[in-house]
Design a protein around this motif. Sequence first.
Motif, PDB file in Angstrom:
ATOM      1  N   ARG A   1      52.635  44.135  53.320  1.00 14.96           N
ATOM      2  CA  ARG A   1      53.601  43.262  52.673  1.00 14.96           C
ATOM      3  C   ARG A   1      54.966  43.901  52.510  1.00 14.96           C
ATOM      4  NH1 ARG A   1      52.135  40.448  47.419  1.00 14.96           N
ATOM      5  NH2 ARG A   1      50.029  41.146  47.343  1.00 14.96           N
ATOM      6  N   GLY A   2      55.034  45.181  52.404  1.00 14.16           N
ATOM      7  CA  GLY A   2      56.322  45.809  52.158  1.00 14.16           C
ATOM      8  C   GLY A   2      56.217  47.305  52.353  1.00 14.16           C
TER       9      GLY A   2
ATOM     10  N   GLY B   1      43.275  41.513  49.486  1.00 15.18           N
ATOM     11  CA  GLY B   1      42.752  40.322  48.828  1.00 15.18           C
ATOM     12  C   GLY B   1      41.570  40.587  47.911  1.00 15.18           C
ATOM     13  N   ILE B   2      41.378  41.846  47.515  1.00 15.13           N
ATOM     14  CA  ILE B   2      40.289  42.202  46.595  1.00 15.13           C
ATOM     15  C   ILE B   2      40.851  43.071  45.482  1.00 15.13           C
ATOM     16  CG2 ILE B   2      38.509  42.049  48.382  1.00 15.13           C
ATOM     17  CD1 ILE B   2      38.483  45.127  48.477  1.00 15.13           C
ATOM     18  N   ALA B   3      40.066  43.249  44.443  1.00 10.81           N
ATOM     19  CA  ALA B   3      40.484  44.101  43.328  1.00 10.81           C
ATOM     20  C   ALA B   3      40.632  45.546  43.797  1.00 10.81           C
ATOM     21  CB  ALA B   3      39.456  44.022  42.197  1.00 10.81           C
ATOM     22  N   THR B   4      41.614  46.229  43.239  1.00 10.80           N
ATOM     23  CA  THR B   4      41.882  47.621  43.616  1.00 10.80           C
ATOM     24  C   THR B   4      40.640  48.493  43.482  1.00 10.80           C
ATOM     25  OG1 THR B   4      44.210  47.425  43.058  1.00 10.80           O
ATOM     26  CG2 THR B   4      43.291  49.636  43.037  1.00 10.80           C
ATOM     27  N   GLN B   5      39.847  48.293  42.437  1.00  9.45           N
ATOM     28  CA  GLN B   5      38.669  49.146  42.233  1.00  9.45           C
ATOM     29  C   GLN B   5      37.592  48.931  43.303  1.00  9.45           C
ATOM     30  OE1 GLN B   5      39.695  46.903  39.917  1.00  9.45           O
ATOM     31  NE2 GLN B   5      38.000  45.597  39.313  1.00  9.45           N
TER      32      GLN B   5
ATOM     33  N   ASP C   1      52.246  51.423  40.117  1.00 14.06           N
ATOM     34  CA  ASP C   1      52.731  50.164  39.516  1.00 14.06           C
ATOM     35  C   ASP C   1      51.909  48.967  39.995  1.00 14.06           C
ATOM     36  OD1 ASP C   1      54.760  51.576  38.192  1.00 14.06           O
ATOM     37  OD2 ASP C   1      56.121  51.375  39.910  1.00 14.06           O
ATOM     38  N   ASP C   2      50.598  49.115  39.985  1.00  8.75           N
ATOM     39  CA  ASP C   2      49.665  48.061  40.414  1.00  8.75           C
ATOM     40  C   ASP C   2      49.838  47.651  41.874  1.00  8.75           C
ATOM     41  OD1 ASP C   2      48.353  47.911  37.938  1.00  8.75           O
ATOM     42  OD2 ASP C   2      49.908  46.588  37.147  1.00  8.75           O
ATOM     43  N   ARG C   3      50.407  48.511  42.692  1.00  6.43           N
ATOM     44  CA  ARG C   3      50.539  48.243  44.125  1.00  6.43           C
ATOM     45  C   ARG C   3      49.699  49.257  44.885  1.00  6.43           C
ATOM     46  NH1 ARG C   3      56.029  48.896  46.164  1.00  6.43           N
ATOM     47  NH2 ARG C   3      56.027  50.680  44.797  1.00  6.43           N
TER      48      ARG C   3
END
Length: 163
Positions: free
Chosen positions: A2-3, A79-83, A136-138
């Motif tokens: 995405r970036g 598309g899934i949770a980081t954990q 930062d949640d990325r």
Amino acid sequence: MRGSGLPGGLWWARLATTDDPIRGKAQQLTLSHPDGWITQIRLYSNDPFVRIQTLASNRGREPVTLPKAQLFDLQYDLGIATQDIRSLGTGGLGGADAEGSYTFAAVADPSTRRGVVCGWLTHQQGVGVFFPKVTDDRNLIGAQVDLGQYRIAPGQKRPIETM
């Protein structure tokens, strides 16, 4: 993807078609940074992999020695949770925030095997390292090259490894 985060920011960008005698035609995005460094991102028509190379620049009047180059952070979203993300590198299996990995790194959703694989294609100037991390949640993969004593003469540009 995405970036991305490019240390030093972005001065200008240019999209063009290029032709390599071995790999054929490619779309090339050239990014110029305020410090004079250049990042080239190429996608060849007969190859599904993106190639990224950076040219280091010395705008000063004295030679510069670079021990390492922190090139960029690639942001990804599976598309899934980081954990639930799993990574694989030379340090073994880990999560989204894992040990650094020489030469390659992969992050994936283990239930679907959907993921991202990064690898250093060249090792002529230094040793490429990837750092899967969460900032930062990325979800990011940091790309760095350990160069040792990489010297750049005044007014010159030198290539760093190709990813």
